[in-house]
Design an enzyme around this catalytic site. Structure first.
Site, PDB file in Angstrom:
ATOM      1  N   GLY A 172       0.801  -1.016  -0.012  1.00 34.65           N
ATOM      2  CA  GLY A 172      -0.137  -0.056   0.070  1.00 34.65           C
ATOM      3  C   GLY A 172       1.166   1.106   0.013  1.00 34.65           C
ATOM      4  O   GLY A 172       2.007   1.224   0.453  1.00 34.65           O
ATOM      5  N   ALA A 188       1.216  -6.920   3.373  1.00 29.87           N
ATOM      6  CA  ALA A 188       2.584  -6.998   4.034  1.00 29.87           C
ATOM      7  C   ALA A 188       2.973  -5.649   4.770  1.00 29.87           C
ATOM      8  O   ALA A 188       3.559  -5.505   5.818  1.00 29.87           O
ATOM      9  CB  ALA A 188       3.622  -7.695   3.193  1.00 29.87           C
ATOM     10  N   GLU A 189       3.014  -4.700   3.886  1.00 30.38           N
ATOM     11  CA  GLU A 189       3.349  -3.316   4.048  1.00 30.38           C
ATOM     12  C   GLU A 189       2.704  -2.269   3.601  1.00 30.38           C
ATOM     13  O   GLU A 189       2.353  -2.431   2.396  1.00 30.38           O
ATOM     14  CB  GLU A 189       4.968  -2.975   4.267  1.00 30.38           C
ATOM     15  CG  GLU A 189       5.756  -3.315   5.286  1.00 30.38           C
ATOM     16  CD  GLU A 189       6.401  -4.708   5.250  1.00 30.38           C
ATOM     17  OE1 GLU A 189       6.963  -5.425   6.252  1.00 30.38           O
ATOM     18  OE2 GLU A 189       6.472  -5.197   4.113  1.00 30.38           O
ATOM     19  N   THR A 190       2.454  -1.269   4.393  1.00 30.60           N
ATOM     20  CA  THR A 190       1.749   0.109   3.766  1.00 30.60           C
ATOM     21  C   THR A 190       2.775   1.078   4.098  1.00 30.60           C
ATOM     22  O   THR A 190       3.167   1.341   5.396  1.00 30.60           O
ATOM     23  CB  THR A 190       0.376   0.211   4.469  1.00 30.60           C
ATOM     24  OG1 THR A 190      -0.486  -0.803   3.823  1.00 30.60           O
ATOM     25  CG2 THR A 190      -0.073   1.562   3.920  1.00 30.60           C
ATOM     26  N   HIS A 199      10.235  -3.333  -0.600  1.00 34.56           N
ATOM     27  CA  HIS A 199       9.120  -3.402  -1.477  1.00 34.56           C
ATOM     28  C   HIS A 199       8.138  -2.020  -1.569  1.00 34.56           C
ATOM     29  O   HIS A 199       7.786  -1.607  -2.558  1.00 34.56           O
ATOM     30  CB  HIS A 199       8.628  -4.738  -1.548  1.00 34.56           C
ATOM     31  CG  HIS A 199       7.371  -4.799  -0.795  1.00 34.56           C
ATOM     32  ND1 HIS A 199       7.336  -5.132   0.755  1.00 34.56           N
ATOM     33  CD2 HIS A 199       5.955  -4.775  -1.153  1.00 34.56           C
ATOM     34  CE1 HIS A 199       6.253  -4.907   1.460  1.00 34.56           C
ATOM     35  NE2 HIS A 199       5.281  -4.926   0.239  1.00 34.56           N
TER      36      HIS A 199
END
Length: 264
Positions: free
Chosen positions: A24, A47-49, A75
């Site tokens: 995100g 997984a990550e924002t 990423h």
């Protein structure tokens, strides 16, 4: 509370939609509370924002999993740079991000994005007593850096076939464990998979920050400074690496899959 903010989903370390690692990216207009940022991370459930806003020529950048803030994320940084350029927020040849791991930069090389990250070298250590049982395979090497354990196993088939016992891996300190081996394909140097239950991610599809450790790990063993790497999760991802002193250049591609507005 912030409202009506642009928010995106980007598949990173791939040139195909629905591959690589989805991140995100939320464009924030100023400083916001950690609680609110963590809520956005939980709402996106990726997984990550990444949450970023511009401050004095830099972008303040922070990364949140659904459960916790992390100190370094490749990423979602790649995804952030992709959005800044493709959505017209910035046209600079080099983007600079202020993060919990210092200043990180992104530049372009054709249709690849090149991240400049710090090395995260490991030191050999004794394996926790349950680690081999958790992974279910013999361990050729075990090391650790400030975030993760790193384990080398016999070959790519072993990496691909892993079915870890997550209830045991959750006992590890830090994020979790990086598992790696040499690659079968001569055009690729090494493969990996990453299991991070410590931050709520059983398996991360493609992990830029793990390659800050994998790069120097394989530099010692392959006696070279440039690598082609595959993360062989179900979604899979491709990375190019180049070590320069105590920094590593991590290159990848990205595809936007979703654009929207965060309304509350």
């Amino acid at each position: 509370m912030p409202s009506n903010l642009a928010i995106y989903t980007v598949d990173a370390f791939t040139n195909e939609a629905f591959k690589g690692n989805p991140a995100g990216v939320c464009m924030v207009e100023g400083a916001v509370s950690e609680e609110w940022m963590q809520n956005v991370g939980a709402e996106m459930n990726l997984a990550e924002t990444a949450l970023l806003h511009k401050v004095d020529g830099y972008y303040s950048l922070r990364w949140f999993t659904p459960q916790a803030e992390v100190d370094l994320c490749g990423h979602a940084t790649l995804a952030s740079a992709h959005i800044l350029w493709t959505e017209g927020y910035d046209s600079a040849a080099e983007l600079r991000f202020m993060t919990k791991s210092g200043v990180l930069t992104a530049s372009r090389s054709g249709d690849w994005i090149v991240l400049d990250f710090p090395l995260e070298r490991d030191n050999a250590c004794e394996a926790p007593g349950f680690l081999e049982e958790a992974l279910g395979v013999p361990l050729k090497y075990v090391g650790r850096n400030r975030m993760d354990y790193i384990v080398e196993v016999e070959n790519q088939e072993v990496v691909k076939s892993l079915k870890p016992k997550m209830e045991l891996l959750r006992r590890l300190e830090g994020r979790g464990v990086i598992v790696t081996s040499r690659a079968n394909d001569k055009a690729v140097d090494f493969v990996s998979r990453c299991f991070f239950p410590g931050v709520g991610i059983d398996e991360d599809p493609v992990t830029g920050s793990a390659h800050c450790c994998l790069g120097p790990y394989w530099q010692k063993r392959l006696h070279k400074d440039e690598f082609s790497a595959l993360q062989i999760s179900k979604r899979g991802g491709v990375l190019k690496l180049k070590i320069e002193g105590e920094r590593i250049r991590i290159s990848g591609q990205a595809v936007t899959t979703l654009k929207g507005r965060l309304i509350s």
